[in-house]
Design an enzyme around this catalytic site. Structure first.
Site, short mmCIF file in Angstrom:
data_model
loop_
_atom_site.label_atom_id
_atom_site.label_comp_id
_atom_site.label_asym_id
_atom_site.label_seq_id
_atom_site.Cartn_x
_atom_site.Cartn_y
_atom_site.Cartn_z
N VAL A 75 0.87 -1.18 0.00
CA VAL A 75 0.00 0.00 0.00
C VAL A 75 0.91 1.23 0.00
O VAL A 75 2.09 1.13 0.35
CB VAL A 75 -0.95 0.01 1.24
CG1 VAL A 75 -1.91 -1.16 1.19
CG2 VAL A 75 -0.18 0.02 2.54
N ASN A 103 7.57 1.64 -0.45
CA ASN A 103 8.73 2.51 -0.26
C ASN A 103 8.56 3.32 1.03
O ASN A 103 8.47 4.55 1.00
CB ASN A 103 8.89 3.47 -1.44
CG ASN A 103 9.56 2.80 -2.63
OD1 ASN A 103 10.34 1.86 -2.47
ND2 ASN A 103 9.25 3.28 -3.82
N SER A 129 12.07 -3.64 -5.98
CA SER A 129 12.31 -2.78 -7.14
C SER A 129 12.12 -3.54 -8.44
O SER A 129 12.43 -4.73 -8.52
CB SER A 129 13.73 -2.22 -7.10
OG SER A 129 13.97 -1.46 -8.29
N GLY A 130 11.65 -2.80 -9.42
CA GLY A 130 11.50 -3.40 -10.75
C GLY A 130 10.23 -2.97 -11.45
O GLY A 130 9.94 -3.42 -12.55
N LYS A 183 16.65 0.21 -0.04
CA LYS A 183 15.78 0.58 -1.18
C LYS A 183 15.77 2.10 -1.39
O LYS A 183 15.76 2.59 -2.52
CB LYS A 183 14.36 0.05 -0.97
CG LYS A 183 13.37 0.45 -2.08
CD LYS A 183 13.75 -0.13 -3.41
CE LYS A 183 13.06 0.35 -4.65
NZ LYS A 183 11.88 1.09 -4.69
N HIS A 186 18.90 2.90 -3.14
CA HIS A 186 18.71 2.44 -4.53
C HIS A 186 18.01 3.53 -5.33
O HIS A 186 18.42 3.88 -6.44
CB HIS A 186 17.89 1.13 -4.53
CG HIS A 186 17.33 0.75 -5.87
ND1 HIS A 186 16.24 1.40 -6.45
CD2 HIS A 186 17.70 -0.19 -6.77
CE1 HIS A 186 15.99 0.86 -7.63
NE2 HIS A 186 16.86 -0.10 -7.85
N ASN A 187 16.96 4.08 -4.76
CA ASN A 187 16.20 5.10 -5.49
C ASN A 187 17.00 6.39 -5.65
O ASN A 187 16.91 7.05 -6.68
CB ASN A 187 14.87 5.39 -4.78
CG ASN A 187 13.84 4.32 -5.08
OD1 ASN A 187 14.19 3.19 -5.39
ND2 ASN A 187 12.58 4.67 -4.99
N GLU A 190 19.12 5.79 -8.44
CA GLU A 190 18.23 5.81 -9.62
C GLU A 190 18.03 7.27 -10.09
O GLU A 190 18.13 7.56 -11.29
CB GLU A 190 16.90 5.17 -9.22
CG GLU A 190 15.78 5.24 -10.21
CD GLU A 190 14.48 4.64 -9.61
OE1 GLU A 190 14.49 3.48 -9.16
OE2 GLU A 190 13.46 5.35 -9.58
N LYS A 261 8.39 11.25 -6.06
CA LYS A 261 7.55 10.83 -4.93
C LYS A 261 8.24 11.01 -3.59
O LYS A 261 7.61 10.87 -2.55
CB LYS A 261 7.11 9.38 -5.11
CG LYS A 261 6.14 9.20 -6.25
CD LYS A 261 5.26 7.98 -6.04
CE LYS A 261 4.67 7.47 -7.33
NZ LYS A 261 5.68 6.76 -8.16
N ARG A 288 15.27 18.08 -10.41
CA ARG A 288 13.84 17.83 -10.65
C ARG A 288 13.02 19.00 -10.10
O ARG A 288 12.04 19.43 -10.70
CB ARG A 288 13.39 16.53 -9.99
CG ARG A 288 13.93 15.30 -10.67
CD ARG A 288 13.16 14.06 -10.26
NE ARG A 288 13.83 12.85 -10.68
CZ ARG A 288 13.34 11.62 -10.51
NH1 ARG A 288 12.17 11.45 -9.93
NH2 ARG A 288 14.00 10.57 -10.92
N ARG A 446 36.76 30.30 10.12
CA ARG A 446 35.87 29.95 11.24
C ARG A 446 36.50 30.37 12.56
O ARG A 446 35.83 30.88 13.46
CB ARG A 446 35.57 28.44 11.26
CG ARG A 446 34.72 27.97 10.09
CD ARG A 446 34.51 26.46 10.11
NE ARG A 446 33.69 26.03 11.23
CZ ARG A 446 34.08 25.24 12.21
NH1 ARG A 446 35.34 24.79 12.23
NH2 ARG A 446 33.27 24.91 13.18
#
Ligand code: 6PG
Length: 472
Positions: A75, A103, A129-130, A183, A186-187, A190, A261, A288, A446
């Protein structure tokens, strides 16, 4: 009453496809969705021989399952997961396992693990994934959490996952919410690779003036060699797709505003949080965001008028260099993402096996590529490699492409073709491979204005200086 080995909550495209994949592999499975249409479609769409059942109520669903129950949630991340858990946990019994295959944010998973553990239930976060096709035919699956609960799922996961050299693209990713974390990264990778491919496309299109047919040929060629990967392959095919409304190619009719997303943003936020440098992933996220400001970009382009582009002298040579630049900047993006996993593993005690991560990314997932084979051998030799750029074989590969990356980056800058991903990959490489960075000066500044102190290169300790102003 017949009992089913697995349960799936959420029968959207991903959930249904994953469910059919499980059933295809001989496991019986019951499904539930709040949308009764989807439940109906489930049994109608099942192939003969599949042991699949759609259930009308959550009570029916739960009582149709073998104990301990193994329930997969597919979901949307966030509130829907909590809503399902709120409804289903009162119906479960000690030892049941709930696996979140969406995710989900890893911190949410940590909270849910603790909450369900207090009810003597197991909760696991599992990256899948896929896309839709992968879910149906063999995704890459990244489960994490309770190792005992994982053991019960392992045979099924190995059966449904993609295979590379007869090895399943699934493995235990570590403790707690490691599955979601892997994951997420991974994204992030991606996002970076997609950004880099779009920049290569722009350079070939606006720089070398290639049309879609020629772009198809270039990507076809790239995909047949060391750059072979899922994202290069689908890009190749995108250049052949004709539009249904016009006579043009579809890609030319698509508005240049990218959606997201949120998993890329989480990756960047996490890297900032735990102190890891992943600039190519960061820039992919922010590019993006910038793309969405279409109207402002149009306005700005009128004020500043786009720079005139000088065509490269030798098109063939240029294509080769852009290919090498894309290959190397992609490699550097993986390096950044993997270095985040190294740090996160320490920080959160995940114990992520890097070797297995790259192994299961070789097939089924969106960032699968033949390059991961080389990473796999690097981690096989040294499982504790802190950055893939430090591996001997990888370093030879990098050295053979770095000139092309510099030339491509230089061409883009000189011609005003935005190439944030390529520039940051190169910039990261240059910073990472520099023995002495100019941040000694930052430390001096600094200390000058804030007495923040500094360390010295020639003696131990922390120092502060009363800096002299030359104003007086
Ligand atoms: C996958 C994809 C999948 C999804 C992304 C898209 O591995 O199968 O990564 O998880 O397509 O979430 O992300 P954006 O909408 O943020 O681009």
């Amino acid at each position: 009453m017949e009992r089913y080995s697995y349960g799936m909550v959420g029968l959207g495209v991903m959930g249904r496809n994953l469910l059919y994949n499980i059933a295809d592999n001989g496991f019986s499975i019951a499904g539930f969705d709040l949308d009764q249409e989807k439940v109906k479609e489930l049994e109608e769409g099942a192939a003969s021989g599949m042991k699949v059942r759609g259930t009308d109520t959550l009570e029916d669903f739960v009582s149709a399952l073998e104990v301990p129950r193994k329930i997969i949630l597919m979901v949307p991340a966030g509130k829907p997961v909590d809503a399902v858990l709120g409804n289903i946990t009162p119906l479960l019994t000690e030892g049941d396992i709930v696996i979140d295959a969406g995710n989900s944010y890893f911190e949410d998973t940590n909270r849910r693990v603790a909450d369900l553990a207090s009810k003597k239930l197991h909760f696991m976060g599992m990256g899948v994934s896929g896309g839709e096709k992968g879910a149906r035919t063999g995704p890459s699956i990244m489960p994490g959490g309770d190792p005992e609960a994982f053991k019960l799922l392992k045979p099924m996961l190995e059966a449904i996952a993609a295979k590379v050299d007869n090895e399943a693209c699934t493995a235990y990713m570590g403790k707690g919410s490691a599955g979601n974390y892997v994951k997420m990264v991974h994204n992030g990778i991606e996002y970076a690779i997609m950004q880099l491919i779009s920049e290569a496309y722009d350079l070939l299109k606006r720089g070398a003036g290639l049309n879609n047919d020629q772009l198809y040929q270039v990507f076809k060629e790239w995909n047949s060699g060391e750059m072979n990967s899922f994202l290069i392959e689908i890009t190749r095919d995108i250049f052949t797709q004709k539009d249904t409304f016009t006579d043009n190619y579809l890609v030319d009719q698509i508005l240049d505003k990218a959606g997201a997303k949120g998993t890329g943003k989480w990756t960047s936020e996490q890297a900032m949080e735990i102190g890891v440098s992943i600039p190519t992933i960061d820039i992919a996220v922010t590019s993006r965001i910038l793309s969405a400001y279409k109207e402002e970009r149009v306005q700005a382009s009128e004020i500043y008028s786009e720079k005139e582009i000088t065509k490269p002298e030798d098109t063939e040579q240029f294509i080769k260099e852009v290919g090498d630049a894309l290959f190397l900047s992609t490699l550097i993006s993986y390096a950044q993402g993997l270095s985040l996993l190294v740090k996160a593993s320490e920080e959160y005690g995940f114990e992520i096996p890097l070797k297995d991560v790259v192994k299961i990314w070789r097939g089924g997932c969106i960032i699968r590529s033949v390059l991961l084979e080389k990473f796999y051998s690097a981690y096989t030799q040294d499982p504790n490699l802190s950055n893939i750029l430090l591996d001997k074989e990888i370093s030879e590969l990098v050295k053979s492409k770095i000139k092309a990356l510099r030339k491509t980056a230089g061409y883009a800058v000189a011609n005003g073709i935005s190439s944030l991903g390529i520039q940051t990959a190169l910039g990261y490489f240059d910073a990472y491979t520099t023995k002495s960075l100019p941040v000694n000066l930052i430390q001096a500044q600094r200390d000058y204005f804030g007495a923040h102190t500094y360390q010295r290169i020639d003696r131990e300790g922390v120092f502060h200086t009363s800096w002299q102003s030359s104003n007086n």
